[in-house]
Write an enzyme that holds these catalytic residues in place. Sequence first.
Site, PDB file in Angstrom:
ATOM      1  N   GLY A 124       0.835  -1.197   0.000  1.00  0.00           N
ATOM      2  CA  GLY A 124       0.000   0.000   0.000  1.00  0.00           C
ATOM      3  C   GLY A 124       0.869   1.246   0.000  1.00  0.00           C
TER       4      GLY A 124
ATOM      5  CE  LYS B 135     -11.264 -12.064 -21.362  1.00  0.00           C
ATOM      6  NZ  LYS B 135     -12.613 -12.059 -21.960  1.00  0.00           N
TER       7      LYS B 135
ATOM      8  CG  HIS C   7       6.292  -5.935  -4.074  1.00  0.00           C
ATOM      9  ND1 HIS C   7       4.989  -5.782  -3.671  1.00  0.00           N
ATOM     10  CD2 HIS C   7       6.930  -4.784  -3.740  1.00  0.00           C
ATOM     11  CE1 HIS C   7       4.827  -4.583  -3.121  1.00  0.00           C
ATOM     12  NE2 HIS C   7       5.989  -3.961  -3.153  1.00  0.00           N
TER      13      HIS C   7
ATOM     14  CE1 TYR D 149       0.911   1.232   5.429  1.00  0.00           C
ATOM     15  CE2 TYR D 149      -0.609  -0.625   5.501  1.00  0.00           C
ATOM     16  CZ  TYR D 149      -0.241   0.642   5.926  1.00  0.00           C
ATOM     17  OH  TYR D 149      -1.016   1.308   6.843  1.00  0.00           O
TER      18      TYR D 149
ATOM     19  N   GLY E  54     -21.191 -13.587 -27.446  1.00  0.00           N
ATOM     20  CA  GLY E  54     -20.416 -14.327 -28.433  1.00  0.00           C
ATOM     21  C   GLY E  54     -18.974 -14.480 -28.025  1.00  0.00           C
TER      22      GLY E  54
ATOM     23  CB  VAL F  25     -13.975 -16.631 -24.203  1.00  0.00           C
ATOM     24  CG1 VAL F  25     -13.299 -15.484 -23.487  1.00  0.00           C
ATOM     25  CG2 VAL F  25     -13.673 -17.952 -23.510  1.00  0.00           C
ATOM     26  CG  ASP F  26     -15.230 -13.024 -20.588  1.00  0.00           C
ATOM     27  OD1 ASP F  26     -14.312 -13.867 -20.560  1.00  0.00           O
ATOM     28  OD2 ASP F  26     -15.030 -11.806 -20.671  1.00  0.00           O
ATOM     29  CB  SER F  27     -21.329 -14.158 -22.584  1.00  0.00           C
ATOM     30  OG  SER F  27     -20.917 -14.150 -23.937  1.00  0.00           O
TER      31      SER F  27
END
Length: 511
Positions: free
Chosen positions: A57, A367, A171, A85, A226, A228-230
């Site tokens: 942060g 995705k 990190h 942080y 149409g 890929v997600d839906s």
Amino acid sequence: MPGRRELVVVLDFGGQYTQLIARRIRECRVFCEILPYHTPVDELVAREPRGLVFSGGPASVYGAGAPTADPRVYGLDVPVLGICYGMQLMAHQLGGRVEPAAFREYGRVRMEVLDTSDLLAGLEPQEDCWMSHGDVVRALPPGFRLLGRTEHTPVAAMGDPARRLYGVQFHPEVVHTPKGRTVIANFLYRICGCRGEWTVASFIRQTVEEVRAQVGGARALCALSGGVDSAVAALLVHRAIGDRLTCVFVDHGLLRRGEAARVVQAFRDLGIDLVHTDASNRFLEALKGVADPEAKRKIIGREFIRVFEEVARGLAGVEFLVQGTLYPDVVESGTSTAATIKSHHNVGGLPADMQLQLVEPLRWLFKDEVRLVGLELGLPEEIVWRHPFPGPGLAVRILGEVTPEKLALVREADAIVEEEIRRAGLYRAVWQAFAVLPDIRSVGVMGDSRTYAHTVAVRVVTSEDGMTADWVRLPYEVLERLASRIVNEIPAVNRVVYDVTSKPPATIEWE
């Protein structure tokens, strides 16, 4: 919730890499959820996490109004890993000392590894790591031991094995820390006792059960674009409730060239009930005179819902709307610890008086995870690997007001971009490639005559999940073909520019 029996929670303190932490944990086959740092302890306990991670942060732990954790989290007998942080906060709250650094560290730094018994197991005595901090832990909290240090950071890693509390100043979630994934895996497997049960198959199995329980005996509509997600969302829900799902494909007039016909054919071939509604005139009328990008998104989101509700009224028992909402959509639309970047039409653009209840089986996925689920479900590769396309379509690739003339122009330019990227063999190698129509014109000369015509911008990026992206260094000959074809084949265009901006600071789409 997917993967409830083996869950790790990331508490977000506003860090720029918080989403990357979640991704790295999932890559270790452990489900991870991001929650705001002020999530009540009782809510955390109810989720039964195997571990907690404090993100980085921008604040200083000793500063006024700095975000803090409820001290009770340290007594839950749940392992905690603080990053940047997050480590400083842990040290500050547990009796250590945090001070401004005499020498701030940003970028790649060499760390001396002092203890490889648990968190840093498998690391060499000297390891590269990625730092981004202006404060340091000067004194360890009671019960902690020093695990690693750098030239300017006296505590680069610390741990209290008895309480299973650990912290790293670097990190581990970024690729610039070569052994970062090892550190995260050590925390998950050695310290939290995770087994890596979160797989594509387990996600499908549990999600189908959850959808079946949520929908019950009712019917559902799926907002099918149409993409890929839906498509994956539709297949998951179809597996759960069968023919009680009806997919609705709304042609809002903002699609790419030939897309409507391809979508209709593809999904009817999958054997799923499909209703095709041409609402292009309705959407264009609603967008008339609107130039503000947030307003456009909200109008499109509202009209989508209204069309679905109208279709639903003609089907008995429809109570649910299925959407392919992804985790980046939720994050970018704003959370309590993250600013609103842009309202996605299916999240921040939804009307308050919506009559259908939402079913969002992909809400926790990135995705690339959705693509893996699609392959597991048997979705055709043509759909699985299709480039992401925004729900508002070409409306957010036209800066300013959307008109039929501008739509025709950007649609043709976009088709040329895709054709040339495919011709160069780069389609699967890049994340997205498309054309944008900025709201500008410029002077040119064509056939010895002066022109004052549109400019087209070309955007091609690489990414893993859409949260960050880099612009693609296309070969000059590909850029040359793109520019030549666009200005030669589209009379209203006399200039082509190439977008060389990463995300951040830009987003992938221009609006």
